[in-house]
Scaffold this motif. Structure first.
Motif, PDB file in Angstrom:
ATOM      1  N   TYR A  67      51.370  61.589  94.966  1.00 53.54           N
ATOM      2  CA  TYR A  67      52.396  60.347  94.848  1.00 53.54           C
ATOM      3  C   TYR A  67      51.379  59.230  94.359  1.00 53.54           C
ATOM      4  N   GLY A 110      61.497  59.055  94.696  1.00 55.32           N
ATOM      5  CA  GLY A 110      61.323  58.835  96.204  1.00 55.32           C
ATOM      6  C   GLY A 110      59.995  58.613  96.795  1.00 55.32           C
ATOM      7  N   PRO A 146      57.162  56.479  98.282  1.00 57.25           N
ATOM      8  CA  PRO A 146      56.832  55.195  98.620  1.00 57.25           C
ATOM      9  C   PRO A 146      55.774  54.379  97.965  1.00 57.25           C
ATOM     10  N   GLU A 160      63.010  53.951  95.823  1.00 54.14           N
ATOM     11  CA  GLU A 160      62.446  54.956  96.514  1.00 54.14           C
ATOM     12  C   GLU A 160      63.425  55.165  97.760  1.00 54.14           C
ATOM     13  N   THR A 161      63.753  54.078  98.285  1.00 52.45           N
ATOM     14  CA  THR A 161      64.593  54.390  99.399  1.00 52.45           C
ATOM     15  C   THR A 161      65.803  54.964  99.202  1.00 52.45           C
ATOM     16  N   ARG A 215      65.639  58.690  98.055  1.00 57.60           N
ATOM     17  CA  ARG A 215      65.662  59.326  99.134  1.00 57.60           C
ATOM     18  C   ARG A 215      66.796  59.545  99.968  1.00 57.60           C
ATOM     19  N   ARG A 216      67.665  58.654  99.616  1.00 58.85           N
ATOM     20  CA  ARG A 216      69.026  58.608 100.261  1.00 58.85           C
ATOM     21  C   ARG A 216      69.961  59.603  99.645  1.00 58.85           C
ATOM     22  N   VAL A 257      70.025  59.531  92.714  1.00 60.04           N
ATOM     23  CA  VAL A 257      68.731  59.891  91.590  1.00 60.04           C
ATOM     24  C   VAL A 257      69.089  59.496  90.340  1.00 60.04           C
ATOM     25  N   HIS A 286      59.576  65.013  98.796  1.00 62.34           N
ATOM     26  CA  HIS A 286      59.843  64.286  99.892  1.00 62.34           C
ATOM     27  C   HIS A 286      60.913  64.850 100.938  1.00 62.34           C
ATOM     28  N   HIS A 287      61.269  66.293 100.675  1.00 64.70           N
ATOM     29  CA  HIS A 287      62.128  67.088 101.368  1.00 64.70           C
ATOM     30  C   HIS A 287      61.549  68.576 101.697  1.00 64.70           C
ATOM     31  N   ALA A 327      64.708  66.205  93.273  1.00 60.17           N
ATOM     32  CA  ALA A 327      64.843  65.317  94.253  1.00 60.17           C
ATOM     33  C   ALA A 327      66.108  65.500  95.339  1.00 60.17           C
TER      34      ALA A 327
END
Ligand SMILES: Nc1ncnc2c1ncn2[C@@H]1O[C@H](COP(=O)(O)OP(=O)(O)OP(=O)(O)O)[C@@H](O)[C@H]1O
Ligand SMILES: [Mg+2]
Lengths: 353, 245
Positions: free
Chosen positions: A209, A224, A226, B73-74, B77-78, B81, B105-106, B153
């Motif tokens: 990242y 995504g 952070p 990013e929030t 992630r929800r 995209v 992230h997943h 994503a």
């Protein structure tokens, strides 16, 4: 089919094999070999060269620390003396004033440096300081620490700290007779640990990242990543590793003062080492440290006892800085990715053909 | 109930009113085309939806929660995209690494991450480029990489900013098929900005027309293309080809 389509088809076919799934495994293996090869060095080398070898390892730790923030993270620091100095002063203060073991002092120094790096980082990122402005802010902060320690009686002002000498040797006190190979071995463990940490970090999800954020912050965030959390993690890790170099330096030279700890030449040494070796690579700092560390010794010797035709150099100082500048210009002109970075690129290009 | 809902969204750049009082609502599983002349505010709309820009006023709601002004990013992630009109690859990485980063992230674990990335790379037809530096891709390849990265994503809503621009007519077909398949197989909701009207007509359930920052019309493709105001503002003239295309 159009010409470009044909061409791109042909190009694509030369794509070559998939890279290893875990490139870190090979890097750890290389590191292990390097460390093993280095172990007997202090027993083989004459003592003057043994001191150079320790100096190289100190440069190495500093450059690894700087490289994490400024190489992987792309946040160019001109003030890593701040973290080096915090490591040096925290451990020296705890040892001299409270008799705390340098090992504990080193750990404390890492925590202090990481915390300070996160505070500076938070405000810099919050107010979007980038590039030259960020570099200036880090420089200003290191200078501020230098001035504060110089004028602060609580840490002995400009006099600094002398490490109290003990009888014989003690690992717990990190103190050995002058010229003992133990200093080299401790530095080797610390430097090896620093490189291992940087390998681990670079290939962790967090490290990936960080590199993506360096490449393109908005694109990274948009899938995504952070951003703030990873920048803070990067500066904390970078500061902590650099603090190790400072704490060890104090034990090795038995002395620290504001200029040695927070002076801009410390920051410059960290930068020059990483840049010459190759910014943003694992091995760049290693290659750079060997070169810069040896050269630092050569210049020191030249200034102390110059040969006949260079007698005007006798007793002067600053030659190392001039040499750094010349090397930097040469490297940036001829090998913009540093010695290791440029060679690695050449090699991987050839392999792909 | 709508999955994505904008109300009263306003955005000014100094004097320029880039978005004015935009209302928009997208239901789950819908495909919405966004059209409008150059500089109409289409990309700005995406920037506001995905958190790259904060609107001056108004709100963006996604899946029942207010995400106005949240970090990109929030929002990603929800499950919302976007791709970039001006492609933004991670320059130090290979194509596969670019894609795998978006799946991070997943998905945990090197093998699973690689497999997931390669699946997506193959889906967009970039497998021959997988292990080459992303910067070596030609424009058409970079467009696909944008798409691949967004797909990796795992979007619930995918916002595509001119993914067909710069592709040869023959190269567009597989992308259009893929977009249709995304809705059918994956149940992805699509919002796509596009100048190529044939694609808009073929894919969209509904079309939203932006002009000088304001919503000029919304409706089915047929309704919108028959609307005299739309013909006047946009369709009458040939859409200008893009400098970046
Ligand atoms: N960050 C910004 N700062 C200032 N002005 C901007 C910014 N982003 C966009 N604009 C301006 O806002 C207007 C809308 O731009 P936008 O990129 O949203 O248009 P668009 O509909 O995507 O156009 P195109 O079809 O050319 O991609 C343009 O006049 C543009 O110059
Ligand atoms: Mg646009």
């Amino acid at each position: 089919m159009t010409d470009t389509a044909v061409e791109s088809r042909r190009e694509a076919r030369s794509a070559g094999p998939a890279p290893p799934l875990r490139p870190q495994n090979r890097q750890f293996a290389v590191l292990a070999v390097l460390v093993l090869l280095a172990i007997p060095l202090p027993l083989i080398l004459p003592s003057a060269q043994g001191a150079v070898a320790v100096r190289i390892l100190i440069f190495l730790i500093m450059a690894v620390g700087w490289n994490i923030m400024s190489g992987f993270g792309g946040m160019f620091s001109f003030g890593h003396a701040a973290y080096f100095g915090l490591g040096a002063y925290t451990s020296a203060y705890l040892l001299v004033e409270h008799g705390v073991s340098p090992w504990v002092g080193m750990a404390a120094g890492m925590v202090v440096a990481a915390a300070v790096a996160m505070v500076i980082g938070y405000f810099s990122f919050r107010y979007d300081l980038k590039g030259a402005y960020f570099a200036l802010a880090t420089f200003a902060f290191a200078e501020m620490l230098r001035l504060v320690t110089t004028s602060s009686d609580a840490v002995n002002g400009a006099v600094g700290y002398q490490v109290p000498l003990i009888q014989g040797s003690s690992v717990w006190q990190m103190q050995f007779p002058a010229g003992s190979p133990a200093y080299f071995w401790i530095a080797l463990v610390l430097a090896g640990g620093a490189v291992a940490l940087s390998i681990l970090f670079r290939h962790s999800p967090a490290g990936r990242y960080v590199v993506a954020i360096r490449d393109d912050e908005l694109a990274a965030a948009s899938v995504g990543a952070p951003v703030m959390r990873h920048k803070l993690l990067t500066v904390a890790l970078s500061g902590a590793i650099t603090a190790v170099a400072g704490a060890f330096y104090t034990q090795y030279y038995l002395f620290i003062d504001p200029q040695l700890a927070f002076g801009s030449s410390v920051s410059i040494e960290a930068i020059v080492t990483a840049v010459i070796g190759g910014i943003g690579t694992i091995w760049g700092p290693v290659v750079g440290a060997v070169i810069v560390g040896s050269l630092a010794d050569v210049t020191a010797t030249l200034l102390a006892t110059p040969p006949e035709f260079l007698s005007f150099l006798q007793g002067r100082s600053g030659l190392d800085v001039i040499l750094y500048a010349v090397m930097l210009i040469l490297i940036v002109r001829l090998m913009p990715k540093g010695i290791f970075g440029t060679l690695a690129d050449k090699f991987s290009e050839r392999r792909r053909r | 109930m709508s999955l994505l809902e904008l109300s009263g969204v306003d955005k000014k750049f100094r004097g320029l009113h880039a978005l004015s009082d935009v209302e928009m609502s997208v239901s789950e599983g819908e495909i919405v085309g966004v059209i409008g002349p150059n500089g109409a505010g289409k990309t700005t709309l995406f920037n506001v939806i995905c958190g790259a820009l904060k609107p001056d006023s108004g709100s963006v709601r996604f899946a029942g929660t207010d995400v106005t002004g949240r970090k990109p990013e929030t929002i990603a992630r929800r499950g919302m995209v976007r791709t970039f009109q001006l492609m933004r690859p991670f320059a130090s990485m290979t194509v596969a690494e670019n894609v795998s980063l978006a799946a991070q992230h997943h998905t945990r674990g090197a093998e699973r991450l690689r497999d997931r990335a390669m699946e997506v790379v193959e889906r967009v037809g970039l497998e021959e480029w997988a292990h080459r530096p992303a910067t070596e891709l030609p424009t058409a390849g970079l467009k696909r990489l944008e798409l691949a990265r967004a797909l990796a994503a795992r979007p619930r809503v995918l916002l595509l900013d001119e993914v067909l621009a710069g592709l040869l007519p023959a190269e567009r077909e597989p992308v259009l098929d893929l977009l249709a398949e995304l809705r059918e197989q994956d149940g992805t909701t699509l919002v796509f900005i596009e100048h190529i009207m044939a694609a808009v007509m073929r894919l969209s359930d509904r079309v939203l027309v932006l002009d000088q920052g304001a919503v000029l019309a919304t409706g089915t493709p047929d309704e919108v293309t028959a609307d005299p105001r739309v013909i006047d503002a946009y369709l009458g003239e040939e859409p200008t080809p893009h400098a970046d295309a």
